[in-house]
Design a protein around this motif. Sequence first.
Motif, PDB file in Angstrom:
ATOM      1  N   PRO A   1       0.795  -1.232   0.000  1.00 32.62           N
ATOM      2  CA  PRO A   1       0.000   0.000   0.000  1.00 32.62           C
ATOM      3  C   PRO A   1       0.827   1.281   0.000  1.00 32.62           C
ATOM      4  CG  PRO A   1      -0.906  -1.576   1.543  1.00 32.62           C
ATOM      5  CD  PRO A   1       0.414  -2.133   1.095  1.00 32.62           C
ATOM      6  N   GLY A   2       1.918   1.306   0.774  1.00 39.15           N
ATOM      7  CA  GLY A   2       2.732   2.525   0.823  1.00 39.15           C
ATOM      8  C   GLY A   2       3.358   2.842  -0.512  1.00 39.15           C
ATOM      9  N   THR A   3       3.881   1.824  -1.155  1.00 35.14           N
ATOM     10  CA  THR A   3       4.468   2.013  -2.484  1.00 35.14           C
ATOM     11  C   THR A   3       3.386   2.397  -3.487  1.00 35.14           C
ATOM     12  OG1 THR A   3       6.133   0.353  -1.943  1.00 35.14           O
ATOM     13  CG2 THR A   3       5.881   0.923  -4.269  1.00 35.14           C
ATOM     14  N   PHE A   4       2.229   1.751  -3.370  1.00 41.10           N
ATOM     15  CA  PHE A   4       1.119   2.075  -4.272  1.00 41.10           C
ATOM     16  C   PHE A   4       0.734   3.540  -4.155  1.00 41.10           C
ATOM     17  CE2 PHE A   4      -3.458   2.617  -4.930  1.00 41.10           C
ATOM     18  CZ  PHE A   4      -3.573   2.194  -6.250  1.00 41.10           C
ATOM     19  N   HIS A   5       0.696   4.060  -2.930  1.00 41.28           N
ATOM     20  CA  HIS A   5       0.316   5.457  -2.692  1.00 41.28           C
ATOM     21  C   HIS A   5       1.215   6.401  -3.495  1.00 41.28           C
ATOM     22  CE1 HIS A   5      -0.809   8.615   0.630  1.00 41.28           C
ATOM     23  NE2 HIS A   5      -1.184   8.985  -0.575  1.00 41.28           N
ATOM     24  N   VAL A   6       2.512   6.182  -3.399  1.00 42.20           N
ATOM     25  CA  VAL A   6       3.467   7.017  -4.130  1.00 42.20           C
ATOM     26  C   VAL A   6       3.316   6.819  -5.632  1.00 42.20           C
ATOM     27  CG1 VAL A   6       5.913   7.452  -4.549  1.00 42.20           C
ATOM     28  CG2 VAL A   6       5.102   7.044  -2.214  1.00 42.20           C
ATOM     29  N   CYS A   7       3.178   5.564  -6.049  1.00 34.61           N
ATOM     30  CA  CYS A   7       3.068   5.264  -7.485  1.00 34.61           C
ATOM     31  C   CYS A   7       1.803   5.861  -8.095  1.00 34.61           C
ATOM     32  CB  CYS A   7       3.097   3.757  -7.713  1.00 34.61           C
ATOM     33  SG  CYS A   7       4.698   2.988  -7.405  1.00 34.61           S
ATOM     34  N   LEU A   8       0.766   6.008  -7.273  1.00 39.47           N
ATOM     35  CA  LEU A   8      -0.478   6.588  -7.773  1.00 39.47           C
ATOM     36  C   LEU A   8      -0.274   8.042  -8.193  1.00 39.47           C
ATOM     37  CD1 LEU A   8      -3.513   6.216  -8.283  1.00 39.47           C
ATOM     38  CD2 LEU A   8      -3.918   6.822  -5.879  1.00 39.47           C
ATOM     39  N   TYR A   9       0.480   8.804  -7.395  1.00 42.47           N
ATOM     40  CA  TYR A   9       0.802  10.181  -7.787  1.00 42.47           C
ATOM     41  C   TYR A   9       1.576  10.188  -9.108  1.00 42.47           C
ATOM     42  CZ  TYR A   9      -0.328  11.680  -2.989  1.00 42.47           C
ATOM     43  OH  TYR A   9      -0.958  11.945  -1.795  1.00 42.47           O
ATOM     44  N   ASP A  10       2.562   9.326  -9.201  1.00 46.20           N
ATOM     45  CA  ASP A  10       3.374   9.270 -10.421  1.00 46.20           C
ATOM     46  C   ASP A  10       2.507   8.923 -11.632  1.00 46.20           C
ATOM     47  OD1 ASP A  10       5.603   9.815  -8.892  1.00 46.20           O
ATOM     48  OD2 ASP A  10       6.274   7.735  -8.792  1.00 46.20           O
ATOM     49  N   ALA A  11       1.609   7.964 -11.452  1.00 42.97           N
ATOM     50  CA  ALA A  11       0.767   7.530 -12.565  1.00 42.97           C
ATOM     51  C   ALA A  11      -0.168   8.646 -13.024  1.00 42.97           C
ATOM     52  CB  ALA A  11      -0.029   6.292 -12.163  1.00 42.97           C
ATOM     53  N   LEU A  12      -0.683   9.423 -12.081  1.00 40.00           N
ATOM     54  CA  LEU A  12      -1.530  10.563 -12.453  1.00 40.00           C
ATOM     55  C   LEU A  12      -0.726  11.595 -13.238  1.00 40.00           C
ATOM     56  CD1 LEU A  12      -3.585  11.088  -9.171  1.00 40.00           C
ATOM     57  CD2 LEU A  12      -4.543  10.549 -11.424  1.00 40.00           C
ATOM     58  N   ALA A  13       0.476  11.876 -12.754  1.00 43.56           N
ATOM     59  CA  ALA A  13       1.318  12.882 -13.403  1.00 43.56           C
ATOM     60  C   ALA A  13       1.763  12.441 -14.790  1.00 43.56           C
ATOM     61  CB  ALA A  13       2.532  13.184 -12.537  1.00 43.56           C
ATOM     62  N   GLU A  14       1.967  11.138 -14.975  1.00 40.83           N
ATOM     63  CA  GLU A  14       2.487  10.619 -16.242  1.00 40.83           C
ATOM     64  C   GLU A  14       1.382  10.231 -17.223  1.00 40.83           C
ATOM     65  OE1 GLU A  14       4.818   7.367 -14.878  1.00 40.83           O
ATOM     66  OE2 GLU A  14       6.368   8.653 -13.971  1.00 40.83           O
ATOM     67  N   LEU A  15       0.130  10.253 -16.793  1.00 41.87           N
ATOM     68  CA  LEU A  15      -0.959   9.833 -17.665  1.00 41.87           C
ATOM     69  C   LEU A  15      -1.021  10.696 -18.919  1.00 41.87           C
ATOM     70  CD1 LEU A  15      -3.491   7.981 -17.951  1.00 41.87           C
ATOM     71  CD2 LEU A  15      -4.794   9.852 -16.898  1.00 41.87           C
ATOM     72  N   SER A  16      -1.038  10.046 -20.074  1.00 39.47           N
ATOM     73  CA  SER A  16      -1.055  10.762 -21.344  1.00 39.47           C
ATOM     74  C   SER A  16      -2.435  10.685 -21.990  1.00 39.47           C
ATOM     75  CB  SER A  16      -0.013  10.174 -22.296  1.00 39.47           C
ATOM     76  OG  SER A  16      -0.383   8.863 -22.688  1.00 39.47           O
ATOM     77  N   GLU A  17      -2.655  11.565 -22.934  1.00 40.21           N
ATOM     78  CA  GLU A  17      -3.893  11.517 -23.705  1.00 40.21           C
ATOM     79  C   GLU A  17      -4.026  10.183 -24.426  1.00 40.21           C
ATOM     80  OE1 GLU A  17      -4.286  15.209 -26.134  1.00 40.21           O
ATOM     81  OE2 GLU A  17      -2.505  15.777 -24.986  1.00 40.21           O
ATOM     82  N   GLU A  18      -2.922   9.695 -24.958  1.00 46.30           N
ATOM     83  CA  GLU A  18      -2.937   8.431 -25.690  1.00 46.30           C
ATOM     84  C   GLU A  18      -3.319   7.278 -24.776  1.00 46.30           C
ATOM     85  OE1 GLU A  18      -0.442  10.656 -25.714  1.00 46.30           O
ATOM     86  OE2 GLU A  18      -0.824  11.471 -27.732  1.00 46.30           O
TER      87      GLU A  18
END
Length: 269
Positions: free
Chosen positions: A241-258
């Motif tokens: 869960p702790g790693t997931f929490h951090v990765c969730l921010y990264d995934a939001l920031a990296e999400l592309s239109e494609e």
Amino acid sequence: MKEMLDRMAKDLARIRKNKPLIHHITNYVVMNETANATLCIGALPIMAHAKEEVEEMVVAAGALLLNLGTLTPELVDSMILAAKKANELGIPVVLDPVGAGATALRTSASTRLFAETKVDIVRGNIAEICALIGRRAEIKGVEALSDLEGAEEVAKEMSKTKGCTTAITGKIDIVSDGTRIALIENGHSMLRTVSGTGCMATTIVAAFAAAEEDRFLAATGGLIAFGIAGEKAAQISGPRPGTFHVCLYDALAELSEEELLSRARVRFI
């Protein structure tokens, strides 16, 4: 469907270009999480709660988010003032009715908001939405304990009764404006292991509402984007869960239109 997804992808690009201010009157427990989620999707957060400034602050906002998570009577008054000003200016109001149905204060606050202001989008779990239209659902604290059959009809009834777009999040997310329905299958079970992910989802919906006039498309686009981010984060974090929490921010920031276009799993009815 392609046309609607294309529009949602353009909304994501618009958020990142325009960086709309999202005015939160929100949950103290997850305030930092929702602020970070707002930044990661490309918008700007402000947490302003005092009734002496909320009307002034909302003037600059692209959307107003109201979250009942840590409610007080004084906070309800601030929400009413801010929402009335947002209505006057045509700024979308997004409500997260955390724990509606669990206590009289939360239920009455939701009732007041719908009676005295115009709520554009409401995002909650099945129990919270049922409480707002007088249906029974099992709830403990602020968590829904049951997923009711016929959730699509609950969403439609809520939208028709209250004049808003309704988003019910769960194993499958449901969005309705009373006529259209979207069934969104994006997401991951790891989202349940971190507090505040429901509040974060509402924040992403508010960011999309700041970029999209069609509230149905805004709610649908926001939940698709958040669900995809959850999937991407879980691929990296595994069951931590702790790693997931951090990765969730990264995934939001990296999400592309494609990615939004290619990974969206949604059906429109």
